[in-house]
Design a protein around this motif. Structure first.
Motif, PDB file in Angstrom:
ATOM      1  N   THR A 180       6.701  -6.406  -4.967  1.00  5.19           N
ATOM      2  CA  THR A 180       6.744  -7.545  -4.035  1.00  5.19           C
ATOM      3  C   THR A 180       6.054  -8.773  -4.621  1.00  5.19           C
ATOM      4  OG1 THR A 180       6.682  -5.952  -2.230  1.00  5.19           O
ATOM      5  CG2 THR A 180       6.327  -8.245  -1.649  1.00  5.19           C
ATOM      6  N   LEU A 210       8.736  -2.704   6.803  1.00  2.98           N
ATOM      7  CA  LEU A 210       8.734  -3.189   5.413  1.00  2.98           C
ATOM      8  C   LEU A 210       8.831  -4.714   5.354  1.00  2.98           C
ATOM      9  CD1 LEU A 210      10.868  -0.558   3.489  1.00  2.98           C
ATOM     10  CD2 LEU A 210       8.530  -1.193   2.991  1.00  2.98           C
ATOM     11  N   GLU A 262       7.633  -6.790   7.532  1.00  2.54           N
ATOM     12  CA  GLU A 262       6.300  -7.304   7.863  1.00  2.54           C
ATOM     13  C   GLU A 262       5.327  -7.130   6.701  1.00  2.54           C
ATOM     14  OE1 GLU A 262       4.760  -6.108  11.720  1.00  2.54           O
ATOM     15  OE2 GLU A 262       6.809  -6.054  12.490  1.00  2.54           O
ATOM     16  N   GLN A 263       5.480  -6.015   5.976  1.00  2.53           N
ATOM     17  CA  GLN A 263       4.616  -5.774   4.816  1.00  2.53           C
ATOM     18  C   GLN A 263       4.849  -6.843   3.744  1.00  2.53           C
ATOM     19  OE1 GLN A 263       2.185  -3.498   4.561  1.00  2.53           O
ATOM     20  NE2 GLN A 263       1.652  -4.313   2.563  1.00  2.53           N
ATOM     21  N   HIS A 264       6.129  -7.173   3.498  1.00  2.00           N
ATOM     22  CA  HIS A 264       6.457  -8.219   2.524  1.00  2.00           C
ATOM     23  C   HIS A 264       5.919  -9.577   2.986  1.00  2.00           C
ATOM     24  CE1 HIS A 264       8.693  -5.584   0.061  1.00  2.00           C
ATOM     25  NE2 HIS A 264       9.783  -5.522   0.790  1.00  2.00           N
ATOM     26  N   LYS A 309       3.347 -10.143   4.874  1.00  2.00           N
ATOM     27  CA  LYS A 309       1.886 -10.121   4.708  1.00  2.00           C
ATOM     28  C   LYS A 309       1.510 -10.341   3.235  1.00  2.00           C
ATOM     29  CE  LYS A 309      -2.017  -6.920   5.423  1.00  2.00           C
ATOM     30  NZ  LYS A 309      -2.286  -6.238   4.190  1.00  2.00           N
ATOM     31  N   THR A 310       2.184  -9.617   2.327  1.00  2.00           N
ATOM     32  CA  THR A 310       1.876  -9.712   0.892  1.00  2.00           C
ATOM     33  C   THR A 310       2.110 -11.123   0.356  1.00  2.00           C
ATOM     34  OG1 THR A 310       2.493  -7.399   0.593  1.00  2.00           O
ATOM     35  CG2 THR A 310       2.419  -8.748  -1.399  1.00  2.00           C
ATOM     36  N   GLU A 319       3.879  -1.412  16.021  1.00  2.00           N
ATOM     37  CA  GLU A 319       2.974  -2.411  15.444  1.00  2.00           C
ATOM     38  C   GLU A 319       1.522  -2.174  15.895  1.00  2.00           C
ATOM     39  OE1 GLU A 319       2.360  -7.220  15.179  1.00  2.00           O
ATOM     40  OE2 GLU A 319       3.946  -6.413  16.442  1.00  2.00           O
ATOM     41  N   LYS A 358      -4.611   0.105  10.231  1.00  2.00           N
ATOM     42  CA  LYS A 358      -5.131  -0.859   9.260  1.00  2.00           C
ATOM     43  C   LYS A 358      -6.608  -1.157   9.497  1.00  2.00           C
ATOM     44  CE  LYS A 358      -0.737  -3.282   8.787  1.00  2.00           C
ATOM     45  NZ  LYS A 358       0.011  -4.463   9.215  1.00  2.00           N
ATOM     46  N   ILE A 383       3.725   1.146   4.481  1.00  2.00           N
ATOM     47  CA  ILE A 383       2.499   0.454   4.865  1.00  2.00           C
ATOM     48  C   ILE A 383       1.432   0.621   3.793  1.00  2.00           C
ATOM     49  CG2 ILE A 383       0.711   0.342   6.652  1.00  2.00           C
ATOM     50  CD1 ILE A 383       3.524  -0.430   7.581  1.00  2.00           C
ATOM     51  N   ASP A 384       0.653  -0.416   3.631  1.00  2.00           N
ATOM     52  CA  ASP A 384      -0.439  -0.376   2.659  1.00  2.00           C
ATOM     53  C   ASP A 384      -1.755  -0.155   3.407  1.00  2.00           C
ATOM     54  OD1 ASP A 384      -1.991  -0.599   0.474  1.00  2.00           O
ATOM     55  OD2 ASP A 384      -1.627  -2.718   0.091  1.00  2.00           O
ATOM     56  N   ARG A 407       2.119   6.503  -0.446  1.00  2.00           N
ATOM     57  CA  ARG A 407       1.409   5.788   0.628  1.00  2.00           C
ATOM     58  C   ARG A 407      -0.098   5.976   0.543  1.00  2.00           C
ATOM     59  NH1 ARG A 407       5.161   2.553   0.800  1.00  2.00           N
ATOM     60  NH2 ARG A 407       7.167   3.541   1.155  1.00  2.00           N
TER      61      ARG A 407
END
Length: 702
Positions: free
Chosen positions: A294, A320, A322-324, A326-327, A542, A549, A566-567, A593
């Motif tokens: 990403t 995914l 949302e993860q992108h 955020k990153t 969410e 998180k 998710i990270d 993960r």
């Protein structure tokens, strides 16, 4: 008769048998000819009855001396029997629920039988053998030879397929060959008629293999032509020349809270150089879970925005997407490039657009207003699910598109994306970067992804420890729970994934709730246990992920139908129930993960099966150095259709079965490249041109 002749026109088939053959999608003569055998039985050697042995697959020829039909005791089963004699002895043949055979058997008639020799209370007998009556003017087709066995279905036996083929083939000696003569001569392949005759009625197992190799090569050759032709056509299209802003990239890289790996640096440079060309990039970025794809795509997007273009990211799930978001938002914030007020062009404006969420620069936005801003060019980077490509989403100047997780877009879909660029007079195709965290074996990359250029990320970020993977029998489940508790007591977190045999929403909800209850009231009663499953609404998912998180959940129980993209840096244990039910690629995804910081992490595989096959597969996961090595294992164990979902890709079955044969694929690719170099318009092979264009459409190359 020709290839398009309806199946019912074959002598002896008619509407009755045609309706049965249509169950196997055999509607025309072409379908019948290319319904290839799945295996062969070698009945070519006749055995004297006296020499028969239990367990043998044998062929005998003799005279019928007695026949009978009766119903079995206590069950509705019709048994047909015949006594057959040759010069050495007598043997019984028995058929079950095949009453029609009794009408064909006549005492005193010669017969050939091929089948398995079994042992009953009255001695040896042939169990449900294939039968045929010898003829002086026709060679046998069901017995006394190498006999093809075909994929079957209810009402369609291999015998019926062989019969239909024996009636059709003699009428097709003038069938046109799509494989060019020059290639047939170079490879020493026979003509298509001879190859079809041999694959269906071979004189030996070796000759059948030779014919099969000819068709495997031809199918791979056609696929390679389709992919390479698409690649060539794409290079003739126009795209935007996006200049690399070296200072901008240096600034962005310097602002990162980590150091890029050498693989990432090379990937970024390769992508940026691609985007400087006036032809569309069509590249696949593949790397293990957590290898930093990403960030690579984000840097390319930032460069595109600096050049005056918009960028779009598409992910298969909201999680995914949302993860992108955020990153890339963090990347822009660290580099002080993120716009603080979207009304002014004071920085990069970034939006999240999914069916459930609409966000611009970290604030909720109204969907119609956001879409208008995208169309006006006031949003630079749009990240979302397939909501991004809805008809009412238009871009002012879309120059760069990223598609995550093998959601491949062919030329046709890319052309649809260009229509989203409303203000440009000249039609230019955006540069495309596909990303996948499932490493693809070389054989598959050359075939299914043959139209793409490929960039590999083979390094993981520095400082990460190798995840310790253990296979744990279910009877030692307590060991797994103890290890998880030990980690939780260090303020770490854990995932527990469990499979569903039936993935219906009702069953999922029940199973997920039961599993959550069992763990939260049992082994993890002293800890906070969360739950994530497909029945939940987006906002519920969410909330759960936000709690995870913020370390407000210790153990997250999730079903396999939820993609946990998710990270969670503090997650150090991934426990997978029923691990034998997952493919290696999916298990590897789950494992990725955890292990996302400097802490030692663990992947615990709980298996209810201890079969050799299961253990072999799971041990491969514990030994493989990386996902690339594992992908090769998975391809060998399960086949490409199961691993990569290529069953629906339009790849013919024989080519599908050949996808592990890298040598043959490379041979076919070289021949295809030579063909395109010498005759790019297929002037010498019009039939081949039709076939290649058909494949381009089927395989979504266009």
């Amino acid at each position: 008769m020709d290839l398009s002749t309806p199946i019912e026109k074959i002598p002896g088939i008619g509407t009755k048998y045609a309706s049965k053959l249509k169950k196997l999608n055999i509607k025309e003569v072409r379908d019948l000819l290319f319904h290839f055998p799945s295996r062969y039985e070698d009945y070519s050697t006749k055995t004297p009855i006296k020499e028969l042995k239990k367990g043998d697959m044998a062929t005998v020829e003799g005279k019928i001396i007695y026949t009978s039909q009766r119903m079995a005791r206590n069950r509705p089963l019709k048994i047909t029997e015949a006594m057959v004699e040759d010069s050495t002895d007598v043997v019984k043949a028995v058929w079950f629920n095949q009453g029609y055979i009794g009408k064909q058997l006549e005492e005193g008639k010669d017969i050939i039988l091929s089948g398995k020799v079994s042992l009953g209370k009255d001695g040896l007998y042939l169990s449900s053998p294939t039968h045929e009556f010898p003829s002086t003017d026709k060679a046998p087709i069901h017995t006394a030879r190498v006999v093809p066995i075909y994929p079957e279905t209810r009402g369609v036996t291999s015998r019926l397929v062989r019969f239909a083929l024996s009636k059709a083939l003699p009428h097709l000696q003038d069938i046109e060959d799509t494989l060019p003569k020059k290639i047939r001569d170079e490879k020493d392949f026979s003509s298509i008629f001879n190859a079809l005759t041999t694959i269906h009625f071979p004189s030996s197992i070796d000759s059948a293999k030779e014919a099969k190799r000819r068709f495997e090569f031809e199918e791979l050759f056609n696929i390679q032509l389709a992919a390479l032709k698409t690649k060539k056509e794409l290079k003739e299209e126009s795209s935007f020349k996006i200049k690399t802003d070296v200072d901008l990239i240096k600034k962005a890289v310097k602002s990162l809270p980590f150091t890029l790996t050498d693989s990432q640096k090379k990937a970024v440079w390769q992508i940026l150089k691609n985007m400087e060309k006036p032809v569309p990039m069509n590249r696949l970025l593949e790397g293990d879970v957590g290898s930093g794809k990403t960030v690579v795509a984000g840097l390319a997007a930032v460069n595109a925005v600096q050049g005056g273009f918009q960028a779009a990211f598409m992910a298969p799930t909201e999680i995914l997407a949302e993860q992108h978001y955020k990153t890339i938002t963090e990347l822009l914030s660290n580099a002080k490039m993120l716009a603080t007020d979207d009304a002014k062009k004071s920085g990069v404006n970034i939006a999240l657009l999914t069916s459930a969420k609409t966000i611009l620069n970290g604030k909720n936005a109204k969907k119609p207003e956001l879409k208008k801003k995208i169309a006006d060019g006031k949003v630079d980077i749009v990240i979302g699910t397939h909501a991004v490509i809805q008809k009412d989403v238009m871009f002012r100047k879309l120059g760069f598109v990223v598609i995550d997780e093998q959601h491949r877009f062919g030329v046709g879909q890319r052309a649809a994306l260009t229509k989203k660029t409303g203000k440009s007079k000249k039609v230019s195709i955006p540069h495309l970067l596909s990303m996948t965290a499932t490493p693809i074996p070389r054989s598959l990359a050359l075939t299914v992804y043959g139209d793409l250029d490929i960039t590999l990320l083979k390094e993981m970020p520095k400082g990460r420890k190798k995840i310790i993977t253990k296979i744990i029998p279910t009877k030692k489940r307590k060991e797994a729970y103890d290890l998880i508790k030990k980690e939780l007591d260090k303020n770490r977190q854990a995932f527990v994934i469990f499979p569903l045999v039936d993935e219906s929403k009702k069953i999922e909800l029940k199973a997920a709730t039961a599993e959550h209850k069992k763990l939260s009231e049992g082994p993890f009663s002293d800890y906070k246990v969360g739950l994530l499953h497909g029945k939940m609404k987006s906002d519920e998912k969410e909330k759960v992920m936000n709690k995870m998180k913020k370390n407000k959940i210790d153990v997250l129980v999730a079903t396999s139908v939820v993609e946990v993209g998710i990270d969670i840096p503090e997650a150090t244990v991934m426990m997978i129930e029923g691990a034998e039910r997952f493919g290696l690629a999916q298990l590897h995804q789950f494992r990725g993960r955890v292990g996302r910081n400097e802490h030692q992490s663990y992947c615990l595989l709980l298996s209810e099966s201890d079969s050799n096959n299961t253990m072999k597969r799971l041990k491969a996961l514990t030994k493989a150095k990386d996902g690339f090595e594992l992908a090769e294992y998975d391809l060998a164990f399960r086949g490409p259709g199961d691993v990569y979902g290529t069953r629906q890709s339009g790849i013919p079955d024989l080519a599908m079965a050949s996808l592990t044969n890298v040598e043959l694929i490379e041979e076919a690719r070289e021949a295809a490249q030579n063909m395109l170099d010498e005759d790019p318009e297929f002037e010498t092979a019009p039939l081949l041109k039709e076939r290649v264009e058909e494949l381009q459409k089927k395989m979504h190359f266009e």
